[in-house]
Design a protein around this motif. Structure first.
Motif, PDB file in Angstrom:
ATOM      1  N   LEU A   1      32.168  31.629  42.707  1.00  0.00           N
ATOM      2  CA  LEU A   1      33.638  31.548  42.625  1.00  0.00           C
ATOM      3  C   LEU A   1      34.296  31.475  44.001  1.00  0.00           C
ATOM      4  N   GLN A   2      33.501  31.194  45.032  1.00  0.00           N
ATOM      5  CA  GLN A   2      34.032  31.265  46.396  1.00  0.00           C
ATOM      6  C   GLN A   2      35.263  30.375  46.590  1.00  0.00           C
ATOM      7  N   ASP A   3      35.294  29.200  45.939  1.00  0.00           N
ATOM      8  CA  ASP A   3      36.427  28.277  46.098  1.00  0.00           C
ATOM      9  C   ASP A   3      37.708  28.841  45.487  1.00  0.00           C
ATOM     10  N   SER A   4      37.560  29.733  44.534  1.00  0.00           N
ATOM     11  CA  SER A   4      38.736  30.223  43.804  1.00  0.00           C
ATOM     12  C   SER A   4      39.224  31.577  44.317  1.00  0.00           C
ATOM     13  N   LEU A   5      38.327  32.345  44.932  1.00  0.00           N
ATOM     14  CA  LEU A   5      38.731  33.664  45.451  1.00  0.00           C
ATOM     15  C   LEU A   5      39.844  33.451  46.470  1.00  0.00           C
ATOM     16  N   GLY A   6      40.898  34.243  46.379  1.00  0.00           N
ATOM     17  CA  GLY A   6      42.003  34.083  47.329  1.00  0.00           C
ATOM     18  C   GLY A   6      43.128  33.199  46.781  1.00  0.00           C
ATOM     19  N   HIS A   7      42.856  32.460  45.689  1.00  0.00           N
ATOM     20  CA  HIS A   7      43.917  31.648  45.075  1.00  0.00           C
ATOM     21  C   HIS A   7      44.957  32.593  44.462  1.00  0.00           C
ATOM     22  N   SER A   8      46.233  32.235  44.616  1.00  0.00           N
ATOM     23  CA  SER A   8      47.293  33.171  44.192  1.00  0.00           C
ATOM     24  C   SER A   8      47.323  33.383  42.670  1.00  0.00           C
ATOM     25  N   ARG A   9      46.801  32.428  41.906  1.00  0.00           N
ATOM     26  CA  ARG A   9      46.830  32.599  40.444  1.00  0.00           C
ATOM     27  C   ARG A   9      45.462  32.976  39.889  1.00  0.00           C
ATOM     28  N   PHE A  10      44.590  33.479  40.794  1.00  0.00           N
ATOM     29  CA  PHE A  10      43.228  33.829  40.369  1.00  0.00           C
ATOM     30  C   PHE A  10      42.908  35.278  40.701  1.00  0.00           C
ATOM     31  N   ASN A  11      42.189  35.916  39.791  1.00  0.00           N
ATOM     32  CA  ASN A  11      41.789  37.299  40.015  1.00  0.00           C
ATOM     33  C   ASN A  11      40.356  37.467  39.523  1.00  0.00           C
ATOM     34  N   TYR A  12      39.492  38.003  40.392  1.00  0.00           N
ATOM     35  CA  TYR A  12      38.109  38.291  39.982  1.00  0.00           C
ATOM     36  C   TYR A  12      37.973  39.772  39.689  1.00  0.00           C
ATOM     37  N   ILE A  13      37.385  40.101  38.553  1.00  0.00           N
ATOM     38  CA  ILE A  13      37.143  41.500  38.193  1.00  0.00           C
ATOM     39  C   ILE A  13      35.642  41.683  38.063  1.00  0.00           C
ATOM     40  N   HIS A  14      35.097  42.534  38.924  1.00  0.00           N
ATOM     41  CA  HIS A  14      33.662  42.798  38.875  1.00  0.00           C
ATOM     42  C   HIS A  14      33.367  43.851  37.803  1.00  0.00           C
TER      43      HIS A  14
END
Ligand code: NAD
Ligand code: UGA
Length: 362
Positions: A38-51
């Motif tokens: 998900l490296q390309d999406s991490l940091g996108h303002s409309r994206f959230n990663y939950i581990h």
């Protein structure tokens, strides 16, 4: 829309994420054990990663479902070697844990998009009646239709089928909730998607991935390409961009055409035997990337039991009927088999930048 992708860090999930973030309408939450893809999406303002690990995180997962508009469930063990080596874990994750997701969607009245598999169809009638069917090789025997085709699985001592069976039972329960009007759902049956970021190379990481990664590894290392039980079994390969194009249409669900529907997603024209796949990948590699670094690998035959262990069995052939996706969603796969293989291989031989020459359909 607020979209929750459970298992969104996997091969299919990371591509769905990228595509959804291209639209300004969506907020995307990805829940997974891993974020490496998900490296390309991490940091996108409309994206959230939950581990998290869904097996030990029920309260938080229920809250995430409560807060979402639509839930896409991709979590599963999706690799045949695991169906044979850890069948109970496969059942517990792919059925028991996934059923909890279904039930949270029922409780909170959320639309569920459930990833199932083409493996629910199992084997063809032709494989059982070979000698009695004069036209046993007719492709018509292997075309699977969502709402009409019966499922044919192997015996219990061929525990490969526990994956198919777990997915089938989950589908049946979801359908039953739909019958009682307690759940709005769509079920997706993927047919062998491949593309950048699928699985891993077995020479670089422990484990036994799907065939495409094994053959890539053989091309890189010069080790033999192993044809299980002769490699006569056939698959239809779907390029991930085609698949994601269809999946995003299902998420967006124009005029609610996907409500309580099951969709095959696949490229019926991209059929090939595993034996021919080995030779085709070798041929593409030789033309595009081989500069004599290693010997070109030779295909060799290996039995399924030797390669996977006791309990292995196989689908002989499977071709998706995609009429429903064509008619309801106006979707059509666009990548032929050569493109699908070349673009998927390009990621591994050229790196991520190697995919920039792939034509982008809009
Ligand atoms: P994948 O293994 O790349 O993705 C599954 C994701 O689930 C992984 O990122 C994994 O980390 C995550 N996951 C597993 N256990 C978890 C847990 N306990 N808690 C949280 N996350 C967990 O597989 P994929 O190819 O992307 O497949 C996605 C879905 O589609 C699966 O349900 C699979 O059965 C189905 N499917 C895929 C294909 C295909 O062609 N790739 C074909 C048929 C069905
Ligand atoms: C896959 C997996 O079950 C899931 O990912 C998914 O549900 C589904 O099918 C799909 O991708 O649509 P399968 O196609 O059997 O199952 O998985 P692969 O590991 O890619 O194997 C394809 C064929 O190649 C099998 O017949 C297998 O025996 C053969 N194989 C595998 C080889 O000949 N050599 C190898 O090195 C590995």
């Amino acid at each position: 829309m607020k979209i929750l992708l459970l298992g969104g860090g996997g091969f299919i999930g990371c591509h769905i994420t990228q595509k959804l973030l291209q639209s300004t309408d969506h907020l995307v939450n990805c829940y997974d054990l891993f974020d490496a893809r998900l490296q390309d999406s991490l940091g996108h303002s409309r994206f959230n990663y939950i581990h998290g690990d869904i097996r030990h995180d029920h309260t938080r997962v229920e809250k995430l479902i409560h807060d979402a508009d639509v839930v896409v469930d991709l979590i599963a063990y999706a690799n045949p070697s695991l169906y044979v080596s850890i069948p109970l874990d496969v059942f517990n994750l792919n059925f028991t844990e996934n059923l909890k997701i279904t039930e949270y969607c029922v409780t909170h009245q959320k639309r569920l998009i459930q990833f199932s598999t083409c493996e629910v169809y199992g084997k063809t009638v032709a494989s059982l009646l070979q000698n009695q069917l004069p036209d046993h090789d007719n492709p018509a025997h292997a075309v699977f239709q969502e709402d009409n085709t019966a499922f044919i699985l192997g015996p219990v001592n061929k525990h490969r089928w526990i994956y198919s069976c777990a997915k089938q039972l989950l589908e049946r329960i979801i359908h039953a909730y739909g019958l009682e009007d307690r759940l709005n759902y769509t079920i997706i049956r993927p047919f062998n998607f491949i593309g950048p970021r699928i699985d891993f190379l077995p020479s670089e990481q422990e484990g036994n991935p799907r065939v495409f990664s094994h053959f890539l590894d053989a091309l890189k290392t010069g080790e033999p390409m192993k044809l299980i039980n002769g490699g006569h079994q056939r698959r239809t390969y779907t390029y991930i961009d085609d698949a994601v194009d269809c999946i995003v249409r299902i998420v967006e669900n124009p005029n609610q055409v996907c409500d309580k529907e099951i969709f095959n997603i696949g490229s019926p024209d991209n059929e090939i035997s595993i034996r021919d796949l080995a030779f085709k990948m070798r041929c593409i590699y030789k033309r595009r990337w081989w500069r004599g670094q290693t010997e070109l690998p030779e295909p060799i035959e290996v039995s399924g039991e030797t390669f996977y262990g006791e309990g292995y069995d196989d689908s002989d052939r499977r071709i998706p009927d995609i009429t429903k996706a064509q008619q309801l969603l106006g979707w059509q796969p666009r990548y032929n088999l050569d493109q699908t293989l070349e673009y998927s291989m390009g990621y591994w031989f050229n790196g991520e930048e190697g995919t920039s020459w792939i034509p982008q359909f809009t």
